[in-house]
Enzyme design. Structure first.
Site, short mmCIF file in Angstrom:
data_model
loop_
_atom_site.label_atom_id
_atom_site.label_comp_id
_atom_site.label_asym_id
_atom_site.label_seq_id
_atom_site.Cartn_x
_atom_site.Cartn_y
_atom_site.Cartn_z
N SER A 71 0.81 -1.23 0.00
CA SER A 71 0.00 0.00 0.00
C SER A 71 0.84 1.27 0.00
CB SER A 71 -0.90 0.04 1.24
OG SER A 71 -1.80 -1.04 1.20
N THR A 204 -1.94 3.16 4.54
CA THR A 204 -1.02 4.29 4.46
C THR A 204 -0.08 4.32 5.65
OG1 THR A 204 -2.73 5.60 3.41
CG2 THR A 204 -0.94 6.83 4.45
N THR A 222 1.74 6.93 0.56
CA THR A 222 0.80 5.88 0.15
C THR A 222 0.74 5.78 -1.36
OG1 THR A 222 -1.50 5.11 0.38
CG2 THR A 222 -1.18 7.45 0.06
N ARG A 232 -7.53 10.34 -8.90
CA ARG A 232 -8.00 10.35 -7.51
C ARG A 232 -6.84 10.65 -6.54
NH1 ARG A 232 -6.80 7.50 -2.42
NH2 ARG A 232 -8.73 7.38 -1.25
N THR A 255 -5.06 7.00 8.73
CA THR A 255 -5.03 5.96 7.69
C THR A 255 -6.42 5.38 7.58
OG1 THR A 255 -4.05 3.83 7.04
CG2 THR A 255 -4.33 4.20 9.39
N GLY A 256 -6.76 4.87 6.41
CA GLY A 256 -8.09 4.28 6.26
C GLY A 256 -8.76 4.76 4.99
#
Ligand SMILES: *[C@@H]1O[C@H](CO)[C@@H](O)[C@H](O)[C@H]1NC(C)=O
Ligand SMILES: *[C@@H]1O[C@H](CO)[C@@H](O)[C@H](O)[C@H]1NC(C)=O
Ligand SMILES: *[C@@H]1O[C@H](CO)[C@@H](O)[C@H](O)[C@H]1NC(C)=O
Length: 336
Positions: A71, A204, A222, A232, A255-256
């Site tokens: 990631s 991330t 990330t 994006r 993060t998420g």
């Protein structure tokens, strides 16, 4: 009796926050997920006399080299055209300067380029191929970020009718077929099915370093969400969203599900809570629950550290996962 004692201990742990740490000595390095090598690299950088900016750059940079969880860095999270693109930021809590890159292509060391934005420009955020040209001018190699792994993730996705993806209100039906899509005249506002999003596509690295003298620096790196629509950009390179640092208050990183998280500036908000004296774990908890009030099914986590070296973390399942090194335990450990 024993069971009761165990229950009391568990409740005490929950109240104190299982993710809250006692550590209250500087320096401190804390980062999201179990990215231990990144934490140790940042810690070693400080021990060798490097600055807090050096520590965050080297620490997050270690994850870019290691391709943490697929990631971070090159060769992960191919977008809809199969390309890997990178987002990163670094923030100096003494000067409130931020350097960030988004949708960076063909350059591996995204956080290194972000640092150059602080040092060699008066800007804050550079994006896309233009950011790559800037990177090349700063001496970074221009290379292919594609690997066998990212190619196979991409071809598997093409072979399963481009599922999952991030489109809605288009024809052909994006839940069944690949594009190219056209917009539907009639737009519906159904709740999106976040269940389609894979938690492990959003790992991330977010890092906060607080040096001996109290300088707070934060950073992120990330490769974004897998199968994202080209162009994006998530929360990671956005100051106050992906991370925030203010040497008079503390530092935080997130993060998420970045598309959701960036609407709430969780890192900024957590630092502001800590400025008011809120305990770091509670600050993390408050920003997570604020997002959950609006988006109950969102997933993500925030790490928080205050200027006296206390730190904590909380994720949307009220659990934690982070790695830290601090002066009190004079070592590094992993929670969660
Ligand atoms: C594509 O999917 C089909 C069935 O789902 C499978 O038989 C085939 O091996 C897949 N091809 C590739 C290249 O993954
Ligand atoms: C940091 O958090 C700890 C634990 O809640 C607290 O004791 C300490 O006073 C806080 N420091 C500041 C500067 O608010
Ligand atoms: C929260 O942390 C737990 C424990 O580390 C982990 O298993 C879980 O996947 C995390 N959940 C989210 C939504 O981040």
């Amino acid at each position: 009796m024993a069971a009761a004692v165990v229950r009391i201990v568990l409740i005490a742990l929950q109240l104190a926050g299982p993710c809250g740490a006692a550590g209250a000595a500087l320096p401190v390095v804390i980062n999201t997920w179990a990215f231990r090598k990144a934490t140790e690299t940042a810690w070693r950088t400080l021990q060798l006399g490097g600055s807090e900016l050096d520590a965050v750059e080297k620490g997050c940079g270690q994850c870019e080299i290691d391709q943490c969880d697929g990631s971070v860095g090159y060769g992960g999270s191919p977008d809809e055209s199969g390309e890997t693109t990178l987002d990163a930021m670094i923030m100096n809590g003494n000067t409130m300067e931020v350097g960030a890159v988004a949708d960076l292509r063909h350059v591996k060391n995204a956080i290194g380029v972000a640092r150059k934005v602080i040092e060699h420009t008066k800007h804050t955020l550079l994006v896309g191929e233009s950011a790559s040209l800037f990177a090349v001018r700063m001496g970074f190699p221009y290379e292919d970020l594609t690997t066998q792994r990212s190619l196979s993730v991409y071809s598997r996705w093409l072979n399963q009718s481009c599922q999952p993806n991030y489109w809605k209100n288009v024809v052909p039906d994006s839940s069944k077929s690949c594009g190219p899509y056209k917009r539907l005249e009639k737009v519906s506002f159904e709740e999106e099915t976040i269940s389609q999003r894979n938690i492990h596509n959003h790992d991330t690295i977010g890092m906060v370093v607080i040096g001996k003298s109290g300088t707070v620096v934060s950073g992120t790196s990330t490769n974004g969400g897998v199968h994202k629509i080209p162009g994006r950009v998530g929360d990671s390179p956005i100051a106050g969203a992906g991370s925030y640092a203010d040497s008079t208050a503390g530092g935080a990183a997130a993060t998420g599900d970045g598309d959701t998280m960036m609407r709430f500036l969780p890192s900024y908000q957590a630092v502001e809570y800590m400025r008011m004296g809120t305990d770091p774990t509670v600050a993390c908890q408050k920003v997570i629950s604020r997002i959950q009030q609006h988006v109950p099914k969102f997933f993500g986590a925030v790490i928080c550290a205050n200027t006296t070296g206390s730190y904590g973390d909380l994720n949307s399942s009220q659990s934690c996962m982070f790695t830290q090194c601090d002066a009190e335990t004079t070592g590094c450990s992993h929670e969660g």
